[in-house]
Write an enzyme that holds these catalytic residues in place. Structure first.
Site, PDB file in Angstrom:
ATOM      1  N   GLY A  11      39.106  41.199 -19.925  1.00 57.95           N
ATOM      2  CA  GLY A  11      39.738  40.843 -21.201  1.00 57.95           C
ATOM      3  C   GLY A  11      40.998  41.652 -21.452  1.00 57.95           C
ATOM      4  N   ASN A  33      32.029  37.550 -17.944  1.00 58.91           N
ATOM      5  CA  ASN A  33      31.594  36.169 -17.689  1.00 58.91           C
ATOM      6  C   ASN A  33      32.772  35.197 -17.835  1.00 58.91           C
ATOM      7  OD1 ASN A  33      31.993  35.940 -20.417  1.00 58.91           O
ATOM      8  ND2 ASN A  33      30.015  34.997 -20.877  1.00 58.91           N
ATOM      9  N   ASP A  56      27.150  37.442 -17.109  1.00 55.84           N
ATOM     10  CA  ASP A  56      26.974  37.408 -18.561  1.00 55.84           C
ATOM     11  C   ASP A  56      26.080  38.595 -18.933  1.00 55.84           C
ATOM     12  OD1 ASP A  56      26.049  36.954 -21.115  1.00 55.84           O
ATOM     13  OD2 ASP A  56      25.649  34.822 -20.804  1.00 55.84           O
ATOM     14  N   SER A  75      32.961  40.806 -25.585  1.00 59.45           N
ATOM     15  CA  SER A  75      32.779  40.053 -26.839  1.00 59.45           C
ATOM     16  C   SER A  75      34.029  39.222 -27.107  1.00 59.45           C
ATOM     17  CB  SER A  75      32.596  40.988 -28.043  1.00 59.45           C
ATOM     18  OG  SER A  75      32.485  40.225 -29.236  1.00 59.45           O
ATOM     19  N   LYS A  91      25.115  36.999 -29.676  1.00 63.85           N
ATOM     20  CA  LYS A  91      24.286  37.416 -28.536  1.00 63.85           C
ATOM     21  C   LYS A  91      24.897  38.595 -27.777  1.00 63.85           C
ATOM     22  CE  LYS A  91      22.242  34.353 -25.860  1.00 63.85           C
ATOM     23  NZ  LYS A  91      22.127  33.142 -25.011  1.00 63.85           N
ATOM     24  N   TYR A 145      30.643  38.001 -36.064  1.00 65.00           N
ATOM     25  CA  TYR A 145      31.272  39.124 -35.354  1.00 65.00           C
ATOM     26  C   TYR A 145      30.945  40.431 -36.058  1.00 65.00           C
ATOM     27  CZ  TYR A 145      35.078  41.782 -33.084  1.00 65.00           C
ATOM     28  OH  TYR A 145      35.817  42.699 -32.380  1.00 65.00           O
ATOM     29  N   THR A 175      45.052  45.616 -32.581  1.00 69.23           N
ATOM     30  CA  THR A 175      45.794  46.102 -31.420  1.00 69.23           C
ATOM     31  C   THR A 175      46.574  44.935 -30.835  1.00 69.23           C
ATOM     32  OG1 THR A 175      44.143  47.785 -30.915  1.00 69.23           O
ATOM     33  CG2 THR A 175      45.515  47.102 -29.105  1.00 69.23           C
ATOM     34  N   ARG A 186      45.150  34.951 -32.771  1.00 66.29           N
ATOM     35  CA  ARG A 186      45.492  36.129 -33.571  1.00 66.29           C
ATOM     36  C   ARG A 186      46.967  36.102 -33.942  1.00 66.29           C
ATOM     37  NH1 ARG A 186      41.858  40.826 -30.798  1.00 66.29           N
ATOM     38  NH2 ARG A 186      42.278  39.665 -28.919  1.00 66.29           N
TER      39      ARG A 186
HETATM   40  N1  UDP Z   1      47.290  35.076 -39.715  1.00 70.05           N
HETATM   41  C1  UDP Z   1      48.346  34.279 -40.129  1.00 70.05           C
HETATM   42  N2  UDP Z   1      48.780  33.288 -39.290  1.00 70.05           N
HETATM   43  C2  UDP Z   1      48.258  33.057 -38.059  1.00 70.05           C
HETATM   44  C3  UDP Z   1      47.184  33.887 -37.625  1.00 70.05           C
HETATM   45  C4  UDP Z   1      46.731  34.879 -38.497  1.00 70.05           C
HETATM   46  O1  UDP Z   1      48.875  34.448 -41.236  1.00 70.05           O
HETATM   47  O2  UDP Z   1      48.714  32.140 -37.359  1.00 70.05           O
HETATM   48  C5  UDP Z   1      46.830  36.146 -40.606  1.00 70.05           C
HETATM   49  C6  UDP Z   1      45.314  36.170 -40.848  1.00 70.05           C
HETATM   50  O3  UDP Z   1      44.961  35.343 -41.925  1.00 70.05           O
HETATM   51  C7  UDP Z   1      45.060  37.646 -41.134  1.00 70.05           C
HETATM   52  C8  UDP Z   1      46.148  38.359 -40.309  1.00 70.05           C
HETATM   53  O4  UDP Z   1      47.131  37.380 -39.997  1.00 70.05           O
HETATM   54  O5  UDP Z   1      45.270  37.927 -42.495  1.00 70.05           O
HETATM   55  C9  UDP Z   1      45.626  38.971 -39.017  1.00 70.05           C
HETATM   56  O6  UDP Z   1      44.881  37.972 -38.356  1.00 70.05           O
HETATM   57  P1  UDP Z   1      44.298  38.131 -36.901  1.00 70.05           P
HETATM   58  O7  UDP Z   1      43.690  36.824 -36.547  1.00 70.05           O
HETATM   59  O8  UDP Z   1      45.320  38.673 -35.986  1.00 70.05           O
HETATM   60  O9  UDP Z   1      43.130  39.220 -36.972  1.00 70.05           O
HETATM   61  P2  UDP Z   1      42.271  39.893 -38.158  1.00 70.05           P
HETATM   62  O10 UDP Z   1      43.055  41.102 -38.537  1.00 70.05           O
HETATM   63  O11 UDP Z   1      42.128  38.942 -39.315  1.00 70.05           O
HETATM   64  O12 UDP Z   1      40.989  40.203 -37.512  1.00 70.05           O
END
Ligand code: UDP
Length: 309
Positions: A11, A33, A56, A75, A91, A145, A175, A186
């Protein structure tokens, strides 16, 4: 020469850890996995000291020979991934943590759990220190999660207290860096891809929610220092330069030179409103804090993604 097992080793963080430990002189067994990890992340590693096992970790684990360290990083880790794989996420955090702790016990290995700032949920304490118990909705979509990682922490402490296993818990905050999947959902890869392909940047909600982003090189160094320490209670690793998602979007547009507009989409359920680590413990115990300037980390990440879009 220490022998180290890294679950989730193909990952984003796992593959950087494989390299870090190989460079530190370990023999590394990378187990994955490939549900969210990718061979592409490790295929450049060619050495006798490195071995890949396609497995896995929620199933019975057999590894031949001695093991000195186990780093449990398997994960799904992006909100999109764990919404698509809710049961696998539960899991791997529960059964996978049990199996890997059992292996640590059998091999008398030091065990490090990749935990997360998500254990703090939508926090009512700011910045979040390790004493804070969190504010998590167990039945919301993110609960798969958050609760898996909270259970994993409880399991690690039980093995530590009951079986005397030498354990570490790192709570990793947001990160970013090379080897994130472009499509993992993300905010960092999403905004960079959108900016590089001239699409609108999708800001969820009003964009006033905050995050702080740590460059992968710093995160890996913090994890390594924790592994080599003797601290058995949780330690936060992340960055403290907190910003709103709107400011983050503006920064990506500035650094890529994109002309993309911002558009707003619905805020995901239980999306934390603020998040920022209190790093006092990491500074005190590990003599660690992030070093790579935020813009430099972003430039290196954007360069990596330029070839991928
Ligand atoms: N977010 C966003 N647009 C995107 C993806 C995420 O505005 O296309 C926002 C999301 O709602 C969160 C923040 O960016 O408030 C960080 O999201 P991420 O999915 O990176 O991880 P999180 O910190 O929520 O685990």
């Amino acid at each position: 020469m220490p022998r180290t097992l890294i679950t989730g080793g193909a990952g984003f963080l796992g593959s950087h850890l494989c390299e870090k430990l190989l460079n530190a002189g370990h023999d590394v067994i990378c187990m994955d996995n490939l549900s969210t990890g990718r061979i592409e992340n490790i295929e450049h590693i060619h050495c006798r000291e490195f071995q890949f096992i396609h497995q896995d970790v929620t199933q019975y684990l057999y590894v031949d020979g001695p093991i000195d360290y186990i780093l449990h990083f398997a994960s799904p880790a992006s909100p999109l991934d764990y919404l698509e794989m809710p049961i696998q996420t539960l899991k791997v955090g529960s059964l996978g943590t049990h199996k890997t702790l059992g292996l640590a016990r059998a091999k008398k290995a030091t065990f490090l759990l990749a935990s997360t700032s998500e254990v703090y949920g939508d926090p009512e304490v700011h910045p979040q220190n390790e004493e804070y118990w969190g504010n998590v909705n167990p039945i919301g979509p993110r609960g798969v999660y958050d609760e898996a990682k909270r259970f994993a922490e409880a399991m690690v402490m039980a093995y530590h207290r009951y079986h005397g296993i030498d354990t570490r818990i790192v709570r990793i905050f947001n990160t970013f860096g090379p080897r994130m999947r472009l499509d993992d959902g993300r905010v960092v890869p999403a905004f960079i891809e959108q900016a590089l392909t001239g699409q609108p940047l999708t800001v969820f909600g009003d964009g006033k929610q905050t995050r702080s982003f740590c460059f992968v090189e710093d995160t890996i160094e913090g994890i390594y220092r924790l592994l080599m320490s003797n601290e058995t209670t949780p330690v936060n690793v992340g960055a403290t330069a907190e910003m709103t998602i709107l400011d983050f979007a503006t920064k990506i547009i500035e650094l890529t030179g994109a002309k993309s507009p911002l558009i707003h989409k619905d805020l995901p359920v239980d999306d934390p409103k603020t998040r920022c680590p209190d790093l006092s413990k990491a500074k005190r115990i590990l003599d660690w804090e992030p070093r790579v300037p935020f813009e430099e980390g972003l430039r290196r990440t954007i360069d990596f993604f330029r070839d991928k879009v």
